[in-house]
Design an enzyme around this catalytic site. Structure first.
Site, PDB file in Angstrom:
ATOM      1  N   LYS A  45       2.834   8.373   7.249  1.00 19.67           N
ATOM      2  CA  LYS A  45       1.097   7.669   7.880  1.00 19.67           C
ATOM      3  C   LYS A  45       0.266   7.494   9.010  1.00 19.67           C
ATOM      4  O   LYS A  45      -0.196   6.564   8.957  1.00 19.67           O
ATOM      5  CB  LYS A  45       0.459   6.993   5.958  1.00 19.67           C
ATOM      6  N   HIS A 100      10.800  11.048   9.029  1.00 19.94           N
ATOM      7  CA  HIS A 100      10.693   9.507   8.561  1.00 19.94           C
ATOM      8  C   HIS A 100      11.803   8.845   8.612  1.00 19.94           C
ATOM      9  O   HIS A 100      11.295   7.607   7.982  1.00 19.94           O
ATOM     10  CB  HIS A 100       9.177   9.962   8.119  1.00 19.94           C
ATOM     11  N   SER A 130      -4.060   4.392   4.478  1.00 19.62           N
ATOM     12  CA  SER A 130      -3.834   5.989   4.453  1.00 19.62           C
ATOM     13  C   SER A 130      -2.713   6.808   3.123  1.00 19.62           C
ATOM     14  O   SER A 130      -2.922   7.621   3.191  1.00 19.62           O
ATOM     15  CB  SER A 130      -3.294   6.807   6.243  1.00 19.62           C
TER      16      SER A 130
HETATM   17  S1  PPS Z   1       1.857  11.871   6.912  1.00 19.49           S
HETATM   18  O1  PPS Z   1       1.942  13.002   5.829  1.00 19.49           O
HETATM   19  O2  PPS Z   1       3.518  10.716   6.618  1.00 19.49           O
HETATM   20  O3  PPS Z   1       3.219  13.148   7.814  1.00 19.49           O
HETATM   21  O4  PPS Z   1       1.514  11.793   7.628  1.00 19.49           O
HETATM   22  P1  PPS Z   1       0.460  11.394   9.687  1.00 19.49           P
HETATM   23  O5  PPS Z   1       0.449  12.208  10.087  1.00 19.49           O
HETATM   24  O6  PPS Z   1       1.363  10.983   9.888  1.00 19.49           O
HETATM   25  O7  PPS Z   1      -0.252  10.133   8.954  1.00 19.49           O
HETATM   26  C1  PPS Z   1      -1.780  11.258   8.332  1.00 19.49           C
HETATM   27  C2  PPS Z   1      -3.026   9.916   9.588  1.00 19.49           C
HETATM   28  O8  PPS Z   1      -3.569  10.403  10.429  1.00 19.49           O
HETATM   29  C3  PPS Z   1      -5.008  10.844  10.696  1.00 19.49           C
HETATM   30  N1  PPS Z   1      -4.916  12.772  11.072  1.00 19.49           N
HETATM   31  C4  PPS Z   1      -5.686  11.816  12.607  1.00 19.49           C
HETATM   32  N2  PPS Z   1      -5.974  10.889  13.106  1.00 19.49           N
HETATM   33  C5  PPS Z   1      -6.846  11.451  14.339  1.00 19.49           C
HETATM   34  N3  PPS Z   1      -6.977  12.285  15.084  1.00 19.49           N
HETATM   35  C6  PPS Z   1      -6.054  13.245  14.518  1.00 19.49           C
HETATM   36  N4  PPS Z   1      -6.551  14.644  15.680  1.00 19.49           N
HETATM   37  C7  PPS Z   1      -5.597  12.942  13.734  1.00 19.49           C
HETATM   38  N5  PPS Z   1      -4.859  14.241  12.187  1.00 19.49           N
HETATM   39  C8  PPS Z   1      -4.568  13.159  11.983  1.00 19.49           C
HETATM   40  C9  PPS Z   1      -4.378  11.599   9.742  1.00 19.49           C
HETATM   41  O9  PPS Z   1      -6.515  11.768   9.417  1.00 19.49           O
HETATM   42  C10 PPS Z   1      -4.669  10.587   8.401  1.00 19.49           C
HETATM   43  O10 PPS Z   1      -4.869   9.651   8.961  1.00 19.49           O
HETATM   44  P2  PPS Z   1      -6.109   8.845   7.845  1.00 19.49           P
HETATM   45  O11 PPS Z   1      -6.261   7.335   8.233  1.00 19.49           O
HETATM   46  O12 PPS Z   1      -5.749   9.018   5.741  1.00 19.49           O
HETATM   47  O13 PPS Z   1      -7.707   9.469   7.630  1.00 19.49           O
END
Ligand code: PPS
Length: 284
Positions: A45, A100, A130
């Site tokens: 996340k 991860h 998140s």
């Molecule tokens: S995971 O499941 O662990 O692989 O998730 P991960 O990709 O690490 O994190 C997910 C969060 O990243 C946000 N996200 C983004 N934020 C801004 N811009 C873009 N393009 C973007 N893509 C993914 C996603 O919304 C999750 O954060 P939260 O706070 O839940 O919205």
């Protein structure tokens, strides 16, 4: 076994579905990292998939066709999962890989490899929030309980992939290595185009100004949210009526979830656990 339970691998909680001890052990001891691999590493996340979208776009000079036609997990497999390891083993180089995992479980072949590592970090309070929402809708993760309950689990490392603090401590030790690049979600938010340029520099890949513009455009939250190959709307193990993977995509959402007392408790534990780390982050 129920789906929403964790097993432990050498003390680290991992979802029961999609992982196996044999596959993890193979990945750790036998999997060969190649010098031209690019590995995105993060605590869950933290913005992993955002980085994967950016890398896919950079690699194709800003052309979105690849990221919009190939599912994320096939573009950049998670090597610790059974399926991801299989994809990685059949992936023609140069490979984009993802994990991860804490550093101590990373493939041992890393010691003899020049593969590039991009370590993505995020304010752990936003990581917590998140993760909390994701655990509500992802049916392979343990039920998070209340925010209060999840906060305690998070601070004690009783969540998937274990302690945020241990993860960070294990990986930031590599920060002086030339093949290691640390970037935060907050930097991406603050200056996406500038961050893309830095990532290109690390990868040794030059993009023209209009190509940088394209990467920045297609990696934006709004466009990625509509990309079915990246937004996990096709993932069968998620109850999409309970929440979305592309949830809010902002910094500081923890302020809408943690009470003042919970935030102060977090800060107290944070200060204690960060003693001697010697790195300052945007959220400090
Ligand atoms: S995971 O499941 O662990 O692989 O998730 P991960 O990709 O690490 O994190 C997910 C969060 O990243 C946000 N996200 C983004 N934020 C801004 N811009 C873009 N393009 C973007 N893509 C993914 C996603 O919304 C999750 O954060 P939260 O706070 O839940 O919205």
């Amino acid at each position: 076994m129920a789906k929403r339970t964790y097993c432990t691998y050498k003390g680290i909680p991992l979802p029961t579905m999609g992982y196996s001890k044999e596959s993890l052990s193979y990945m750790e001891n036998e999997f060969q990292l190649l010098d031209d691999d690019v590995v995105t590493v993060s605590y869950p996340k933290s913005g992993t998939n955002w980085m994967l979208e950016i890398l896919g776009l950079i690699w194709h000079d800003g052309d979105p066709s690849w990221v919009q036609s190939v599912f994320m997990a096939n573009r950049s497999p998670w090597i610790e999962t059974v399926d991801g390891l299989n994809v990685a083993l059949n992936y023609p180089p140069p490979r984009f890989l993802t994990t991860h995992l804490p550093f101590q479980f990373f493939p041992k072949s890393f010691l003899h490899s020049k593969c590039k590592i991009i370590y993505v970090m995020r304010n752990p309070k936003d990581v917590l929030v998140s993760h909390y929402h994701f655990a509500k809708c992802c049916e392979t993760l343990e039920e998070p309980g209340t925010v209060e309950e999840f906060l305690e689990k998070f601070l004690n490392g009783k969540v998937m992939y274990g302690s945020w603090f241990n993860h960070m401590k294990g990986w930031v030790k590599l920060k002086e290595r030339p093949n290691f690049f640390l970037i935060t979600y907050e930097e991406l938010q603050q200056d996406l185009r500038g961050s893309v340029k830095k990532i290109c520099h690390f990868l040794g890949k030059e993009l023209a100004s209009h190509q940088l513009d394209e990467v920045t455009k297609y990696a934006s939250f709004q466009i990625m949210k509509d990309n079915k190959m990246s937004n996990y709307s096709l993932l069968p193990s998620m109850d999409h009526s309970k929440g979305k993977f592309m949830r809010k995509g902002i910094c500081g959402d923890w302020k809408n979830h943690l009470t003042v007392a919970q935030s102060e408790h977090f800060d107290h534990v944070y200060q204690e656990k960060m003693q001697g780390v010697g790195v300052t982050f945007p959220w400090d």
